[in-house]
Scaffold this motif. Structure first.
Motif, mmCIF file in Angstrom:
data_model
loop_
_atom_site.group_PDB
_atom_site.id
_atom_site.type_symbol
_atom_site.label_atom_id
_atom_site.label_comp_id
_atom_site.label_asym_id
_atom_site.label_seq_id
_atom_site.Cartn_x
_atom_site.Cartn_y
_atom_site.Cartn_z
ATOM 1 N N PHE A 75 -1.427 24.293 -31.793
ATOM 2 C CA PHE A 75 -0.513 23.253 -32.284
ATOM 3 C C PHE A 75 0.880 23.395 -31.689
ATOM 4 C CE2 PHE A 75 2.632 21.796 -35.443
ATOM 5 C CZ PHE A 75 2.291 20.452 -35.493
ATOM 6 N N SER A 76 1.337 24.623 -31.498
ATOM 7 C CA SER A 76 2.685 24.814 -30.960
ATOM 8 C C SER A 76 2.799 24.294 -29.531
ATOM 9 C CB SER A 76 3.085 26.290 -31.018
ATOM 10 O OG SER A 76 2.264 27.059 -30.170
ATOM 11 N N ARG A 77 1.668 24.161 -28.838
ATOM 12 C CA ARG A 77 1.657 23.634 -27.481
ATOM 13 C C ARG A 77 1.434 22.131 -27.435
ATOM 14 N NH1 ARG A 77 1.010 28.713 -27.665
ATOM 15 N NH2 ARG A 77 1.423 30.052 -25.861
ATOM 16 N N ASN A 78 0.768 21.623 -28.455
ATOM 17 C CA ASN A 78 0.541 20.175 -28.504
ATOM 18 C C ASN A 78 0.401 19.738 -29.951
ATOM 19 O OD1 ASN A 78 -1.049 17.571 -28.505
ATOM 20 N ND2 ASN A 78 -0.686 17.836 -26.314
ATOM 21 N N GLN A 79 1.336 18.924 -30.404
ATOM 22 C CA GLN A 79 1.383 18.552 -31.816
ATOM 23 C C GLN A 79 0.271 17.590 -32.207
ATOM 24 O OE1 GLN A 79 5.326 16.821 -31.292
ATOM 25 N NE2 GLN A 79 4.572 14.892 -32.127
ATOM 26 N N THR A 80 -0.509 17.076 -31.227
ATOM 27 C CA THR A 80 -1.628 16.203 -31.590
ATOM 28 C C THR A 80 -2.924 16.988 -31.792
ATOM 29 O OG1 THR A 80 -2.461 15.678 -29.363
ATOM 30 C CG2 THR A 80 -0.559 14.420 -30.143
ATOM 31 N N TYR A 81 -2.888 18.303 -31.574
ATOM 32 C CA TYR A 81 -4.061 19.151 -31.810
ATOM 33 C C TYR A 81 -4.460 19.120 -33.280
ATOM 34 C CZ TYR A 81 -6.652 23.348 -33.031
ATOM 35 O OH TYR A 81 -7.575 24.200 -33.554
ATOM 36 N N ARG A 82 -5.774 19.107 -33.527
ATOM 37 C CA ARG A 82 -6.291 19.216 -34.879
ATOM 38 C C ARG A 82 -7.444 20.228 -34.901
ATOM 39 N NH1 ARG A 82 -2.144 17.409 -35.421
ATOM 40 N NH2 ARG A 82 -1.438 15.586 -36.615
ATOM 41 N N PRO A 83 -7.570 21.019 -35.967
ATOM 42 C CA PRO A 83 -8.577 22.093 -36.024
ATOM 43 C C PRO A 83 -10.004 21.641 -35.747
ATOM 44 C CG PRO A 83 -6.979 22.416 -37.762
ATOM 45 C CD PRO A 83 -6.662 21.081 -37.137
ATOM 46 N N LYS A 84 -10.368 20.418 -36.131
ATOM 47 C CA LYS A 84 -11.746 19.971 -35.922
ATOM 48 C C LYS A 84 -12.111 19.949 -34.439
ATOM 49 C CE LYS A 84 -10.645 15.007 -35.901
ATOM 50 N NZ LYS A 84 -10.871 13.698 -36.578
ATOM 51 N N LEU A 85 -11.110 19.807 -33.555
ATOM 52 C CA LEU A 85 -11.384 19.814 -32.121
ATOM 53 C C LEU A 85 -11.872 21.189 -31.678
ATOM 54 C CD1 LEU A 85 -8.241 17.805 -30.926
ATOM 55 C CD2 LEU A 85 -10.593 16.950 -31.138
ATOM 56 N N LEU A 86 -11.239 22.237 -32.184
ATOM 57 C CA LEU A 86 -11.655 23.600 -31.841
ATOM 58 C C LEU A 86 -13.034 23.899 -32.430
ATOM 59 C CD1 LEU A 86 -10.907 26.303 -30.514
ATOM 60 C CD2 LEU A 86 -9.870 26.982 -32.692
ATOM 61 N N THR A 87 -13.263 23.480 -33.657
ATOM 62 C CA THR A 87 -14.562 23.716 -34.286
ATOM 63 C C THR A 87 -15.678 23.079 -33.474
ATOM 64 O OG1 THR A 87 -13.527 23.794 -36.475
ATOM 65 C CG2 THR A 87 -15.901 23.407 -36.404
ATOM 66 N N GLY A 88 -15.461 21.865 -33.001
ATOM 67 C CA GLY A 88 -16.473 21.191 -32.205
ATOM 68 C C GLY A 88 -16.760 21.906 -30.899
ATOM 69 N N LEU A 89 -15.717 22.395 -30.239
ATOM 70 C CA LEU A 89 -15.897 23.112 -28.971
ATOM 71 C C LEU A 89 -16.669 24.410 -29.175
ATOM 72 C CD1 LEU A 89 -12.353 22.574 -27.450
ATOM 73 C CD2 LEU A 89 -14.484 21.669 -26.520
ATOM 74 N N LEU A 90 -16.437 25.064 -30.306
ATOM 75 C CA LEU A 90 -17.103 26.331 -30.596
ATOM 76 C C LEU A 90 -18.524 26.151 -31.093
ATOM 77 C CD1 LEU A 90 -14.279 28.367 -32.370
ATOM 78 C CD2 LEU A 90 -15.698 29.245 -30.510
ATOM 79 N N GLU A 91 -18.712 25.278 -32.056
ATOM 80 C CA GLU A 91 -19.963 25.242 -32.808
ATOM 81 C C GLU A 91 -20.949 24.181 -32.341
ATOM 82 O OE1 GLU A 91 -19.135 25.123 -36.983
ATOM 83 O OE2 GLU A 91 -17.819 26.890 -36.911
ATOM 84 N N ARG A 92 -20.473 23.156 -31.615
ATOM 85 C CA ARG A 92 -21.391 22.116 -31.156
ATOM 86 C C ARG A 92 -21.500 22.081 -29.628
ATOM 87 N NH1 ARG A 92 -18.663 19.794 -35.361
ATOM 88 N NH2 ARG A 92 -17.232 18.649 -34.000
ATOM 89 N N GLU A 93 -20.380 21.974 -28.960
ATOM 90 C CA GLU A 93 -20.430 21.887 -27.499
ATOM 91 C C GLU A 93 -20.661 23.237 -26.831
ATOM 92 O OE1 GLU A 93 -17.383 19.525 -25.647
ATOM 93 O OE2 GLU A 93 -17.036 18.382 -27.489
ATOM 94 N N ARG A 94 -20.350 24.328 -27.529
ATOM 95 C CA ARG A 94 -20.513 25.694 -26.995
ATOM 96 C C ARG A 94 -19.704 25.885 -25.715
ATOM 97 N NH1 ARG A 94 -22.162 27.941 -31.620
ATOM 98 N NH2 ARG A 94 -24.257 27.294 -32.259
ATOM 99 N N ALA A 95 -18.568 25.207 -25.636
ATOM 100 C CA ALA A 95 -17.669 25.387 -24.492
ATOM 101 C C ALA A 95 -16.873 26.678 -24.612
ATOM 102 C CB ALA A 95 -16.709 24.199 -24.388
#
Length: 400
Positions: A60-80
């Motif tokens: 968030f400190s790098r981009n104020q439009t970041y939201r936690p659900k984006l990280l969750t998706g990358l980790l748990e669904r996309e496996r990026a």
């Protein structure tokens, strides 16, 4: 001739390489978050949630439009991304997994000997039991193995056999974190979590060393061999030293860093350091709240040399002996660390409460800076779902 670089100039380059010079309001989605983490190398994960967890604050400190659900998706669904250990628990690009295999191999025998000593000769049987359970029944966590056992006192030395087995299997690469439930790790077989293209790929020891050291220097700009080794905590200081002085010598440039305290430090720089010094922009002048675990501050001594900012987290310091507070956030304004702030979310009331602000020497909280601080706190309140910001009566402090 050795190039001399002033600490402020290297700090500006470092902030640029760490994503803190980019416009913080540009709208991003999952791809933007993935690119941010690729650029950082990893993002540290931490459980403390007085305001928001460290990994979310770092992004968030790098981009104020970041939201936690984006990280969750990358980790748990996309496996990026995958979760493992650098100097601490972190989320890491999945493309780095082949290099972590070298870490797994290094840890295996040492951990096996240590943990067998703690848990006895039957520990191998516990490993087999836990691994077979996950293989046959799917994802599992600590509660799936130790429900029937009496709880012990806190501390890793008192872990139940099931939890110890899970941690051993995770640290040695047999299993991977597939998700978190209420922040508790849930594991599955690594081959069922890590994308096949990364899970199957092998790299040589020489490639592993070169990747880790190159990646560290790419994100530091200029550093000692010890700082390079410490960045990922994958290679030893001796391996990093050999890489700097022998393996990659022709790709590096010696530089002298003039620290904030007046001392000089010989370092190794990226070959394009001249271009970096010329091209790295000044960070936006807005004020930002950083996580105590932000990668800019993770190496506390290096941060002090570059920014003149001495920061120590006081989570484990008894309350009566704390100088500032339990979990105090550093404040970045442009390229300067201007102070630290203590705050907490009172979630049942929808309030982000500021309990203390300590400016650095020479920093004045005038009208303009106060407005910038209030704007950042309003952004933090929205990010954490709070309705308003409140200030304790004595929130403005002159210092320790």
């Amino acid at each position: 001739m050795t190039l001399s670089i002033d600490a402020r100039d290297l700090a500006r380059v470092f902030l640029h390489l760490q994503g803190l010079a980019a416009p913080p309001g540009t709208k991003i989605g999952a791809d933007g978050v993935r690119q941010m983490i690729d650029g950082l190398g990893f993002v540290q994960v931490d459980s403390i949630n007085t305001v928001t967890r460290a990994h979310h604050q770092i992004l968030f400190s790098r981009n104020q439009t970041y939201r936690p659900k984006l990280l969750t998706g990358l980790l748990e669904r996309e496996r990026a991304l995958f979760e493992h250990w650098t100097h601490d628990a972190s989320v890491i690009p999945a493309s780095a997994y082949p290099y972590w295999r070298h870490r797994f191999a290094r840890k295996r025998e040492r951990l096996k000997a240590r943990w067998t000593n703690w848990h006895g000769a039957e520990f191998q049987g516990e490993l087999d039991r836990v691994l077979a359970h996950i293989r046959d029944n799917g994802p599992a966590g600590t509660r799936d193995f130790d429900r029937e056992r009496a709880r012990k006192e806190p501390g890793w030395w008192n872990w139940h056999p099931g939890k110890a087995a899970l941690e051993f299997l995770w640290h040695t690469g047999e299993i991977a974190v597939t998700r978190r439930d209420n922040f508790a790790k849930i594991y599955d077989l690594a081959e069922r979590v890590v994308p096949e293209e990364h899970f199957q790929r092998a790299v040589s020891h020489a490639e592993f060393i070169d990747w880790a050291c190159t990646g560290a220097l790419d994100r530091l700009g200029a550093a000692t061999s010890g700082e390079i080794a410490a960045f990922y905590d994958l290679v030893t200081p001796e391996e990093a030293k050999i890489w700097c002085t022998e393996t990659a010598r022709d790709r590096l440039r010696p530089v002298r860093i003039l620290s904030k305290d007046g001392s000089e430090r010989l370092c190794h720089a990226r070959a394009d350091i001249d271009s970096l010094l010329e091209a790295a922009p000044e960070p936006p002048g807005r004020l930002r709240v950083l996580s105590p675990f932000d990668p800019v501050l993770r190496d506390r001594k290096r941060a002090e040399r570059l920014f003149g900012f001495s920061y120590r987290i006081e989570v484990f310091v008894p309350a009566a002996r704390r100088t500032y507070g339990y979990y105090v956030f550093p404040l970045l304004e442009g390229a300067r660390m201007i102070g630290r702030i203590d705050m907490i979310c009172r979630r049942t009331e929808g309030v982000l409460e500021v309990t203390g602000f300590w400016p650095e020497p020479g920093i004045r909280l005038g009208e303009g800076r106060l407005a910038r601080l209030e704007a950042e706190l309003a952004r933090m309140a929205r990010f954490t779902g709070m309705e308003r910001v409140e200030f304790a009566p004595d929130w403005r402090r002159d210092g320790p």
